[in-house]
Design a protein around this motif. Sequence first.
Motif, PDB file in Angstrom:
ATOM      1  N   ASP A   5       0.822  -1.209   0.000  1.00 49.41           N
ATOM      2  CA  ASP A   5       0.000   0.000   0.000  1.00 49.41           C
ATOM      3  C   ASP A   5       0.855   1.257   0.000  1.00 49.41           C
ATOM      4  O   ASP A   5       0.473   2.284  -0.548  1.00 49.41           O
ATOM      5  CB  ASP A   5      -0.922   0.012   1.230  1.00 49.41           C
ATOM      6  CG  ASP A   5      -2.113  -0.919   1.070  1.00 49.41           C
ATOM      7  OD1 ASP A   5      -2.451  -1.230  -0.082  1.00 49.41           O
ATOM      8  OD2 ASP A   5      -2.677  -1.330   2.085  1.00 49.41           O
ATOM      9  N   LYS A  18      -0.884   6.950  -6.913  1.00 52.59           N
ATOM     10  CA  LYS A  18      -1.742   6.101  -6.094  1.00 52.59           C
ATOM     11  C   LYS A  18      -0.940   4.935  -5.533  1.00 52.59           C
ATOM     12  O   LYS A  18       0.071   4.540  -6.107  1.00 52.59           O
ATOM     13  CB  LYS A  18      -2.901   5.539  -6.933  1.00 52.59           C
ATOM     14  CG  LYS A  18      -3.910   6.556  -7.404  1.00 52.59           C
ATOM     15  CD  LYS A  18      -5.070   5.849  -8.115  1.00 52.59           C
ATOM     16  CE  LYS A  18      -6.152   6.827  -8.526  1.00 52.59           C
ATOM     17  NZ  LYS A  18      -7.303   6.122  -9.142  1.00 52.59           N
ATOM     18  N   GLU A  22      -4.092   0.089  -5.604  1.00 57.25           N
ATOM     19  CA  GLU A  22      -5.214   0.706  -6.315  1.00 57.25           C
ATOM     20  C   GLU A  22      -4.927   0.854  -7.809  1.00 57.25           C
ATOM     21  O   GLU A  22      -5.623   1.578  -8.513  1.00 57.25           O
ATOM     22  CB  GLU A  22      -5.515   2.079  -5.706  1.00 57.25           C
ATOM     23  CG  GLU A  22      -5.936   2.014  -4.244  1.00 57.25           C
ATOM     24  CD  GLU A  22      -6.113   3.380  -3.624  1.00 57.25           C
ATOM     25  OE1 GLU A  22      -6.228   4.371  -4.379  1.00 57.25           O
ATOM     26  OE2 GLU A  22      -6.126   3.467  -2.387  1.00 57.25           O
ATOM     27  N   SER A  50      -5.219   3.022 -13.135  1.00 60.13           N
ATOM     28  CA  SER A  50      -6.100   2.868 -11.975  1.00 60.13           C
ATOM     29  C   SER A  50      -6.892   1.565 -12.078  1.00 60.13           C
ATOM     30  O   SER A  50      -7.339   1.177 -13.170  1.00 60.13           O
ATOM     31  CB  SER A  50      -7.074   4.043 -11.880  1.00 60.13           C
ATOM     32  OG  SER A  50      -6.376   5.247 -11.639  1.00 60.13           O
ATOM     33  N   ARG A 198      -9.236  -6.394  -4.731  1.00 59.72           N
ATOM     34  CA  ARG A 198      -8.822  -5.871  -6.026  1.00 59.72           C
ATOM     35  C   ARG A 198      -9.895  -6.110  -7.087  1.00 59.72           C
ATOM     36  O   ARG A 198     -10.188  -5.225  -7.889  1.00 59.72           O
ATOM     37  CB  ARG A 198      -7.488  -6.502  -6.449  1.00 59.72           C
ATOM     38  CG  ARG A 198      -6.305  -5.951  -5.664  1.00 59.72           C
ATOM     39  CD  ARG A 198      -4.980  -6.569  -6.060  1.00 59.72           C
ATOM     40  NE  ARG A 198      -4.610  -6.309  -7.444  1.00 59.72           N
ATOM     41  CZ  ARG A 198      -4.132  -5.144  -7.891  1.00 59.72           C
ATOM     42  NH1 ARG A 198      -4.009  -4.113  -7.085  1.00 59.72           N
ATOM     43  NH2 ARG A 198      -3.790  -5.011  -9.165  1.00 59.72           N
ATOM     44  N   LEU A 201     -12.757  -3.715  -6.418  1.00 62.63           N
ATOM     45  CA  LEU A 201     -12.422  -2.347  -6.828  1.00 62.63           C
ATOM     46  C   LEU A 201     -12.489  -2.204  -8.340  1.00 62.63           C
ATOM     47  O   LEU A 201     -12.999  -1.210  -8.868  1.00 62.63           O
ATOM     48  CB  LEU A 201     -11.022  -1.988  -6.326  1.00 62.63           C
ATOM     49  CG  LEU A 201     -10.526  -0.564  -6.575  1.00 62.63           C
ATOM     50  CD1 LEU A 201     -11.456   0.451  -5.924  1.00 62.63           C
ATOM     51  CD2 LEU A 201      -9.105  -0.400  -6.042  1.00 62.63           C
TER      52      LEU A 201
END
Length: 226
Positions: A5, A18, A22, A50, A198, A201
Amino acid sequence: MAQRDQTTRMCALTRAEKPVAELIRFVLGPDGVLVPDTEAKAEGRGVWISLSHDAVAEAVKKKVFGRSLKTEVGLPEDLPGLTELRLVQRYLGALSMAKKAGQFVSGAMKVRGLLETGNLIALITATDASADGRSKMVGPWKALHHAAREEGISGFDVPHFELLSSEQLGLALGLENVIHAALTKGAAAQAAVEKARRLALYTAKPTDEGTGRHAVDGDLLPNGQV
């Protein structure tokens, strides 16, 4: 996961920095065709986008990959769809590893028992679960989080994923009728949670008001995670 992260990269589409959790990386294969590098381990120069179906589609439309790599890039017929497929495969593979490690539990009664004791790190519901069956799991799941708040336990987070059908889950895990499942503590299960996050998202969409499956108390949440 924490170290991952903290590592950041720039999205080639939005130019925003980012965390790599992400983002998703793309590389050129030996044949000059772009492929999703879902584990971000392939050799060669990569392009970070992204982690979103819409973002990948927009990057294709705006020819971001060729500009970023400064070379001619071959593209699969449906790069956003291929990327989702790879993420699904990674998630199912991680669930299979969790099952082999004894960190995957299925069956309504067993899962309900884990919810009552709090001995789980994620709740999994098939997308084709009945509304009644789903509510019987979501109720205790909400109660678990409410109890944690009442006791002042900070950082308590047991995600609920609705990402795949019972057939998809069953075929991958060699089980029948996988409607309700849970992941228990362990490295393999934690890896499956990360893969699920993931995928959730990437596939984020507005709530389908016809099913209400992607909303809790009126708040819109990522597709498959409530």
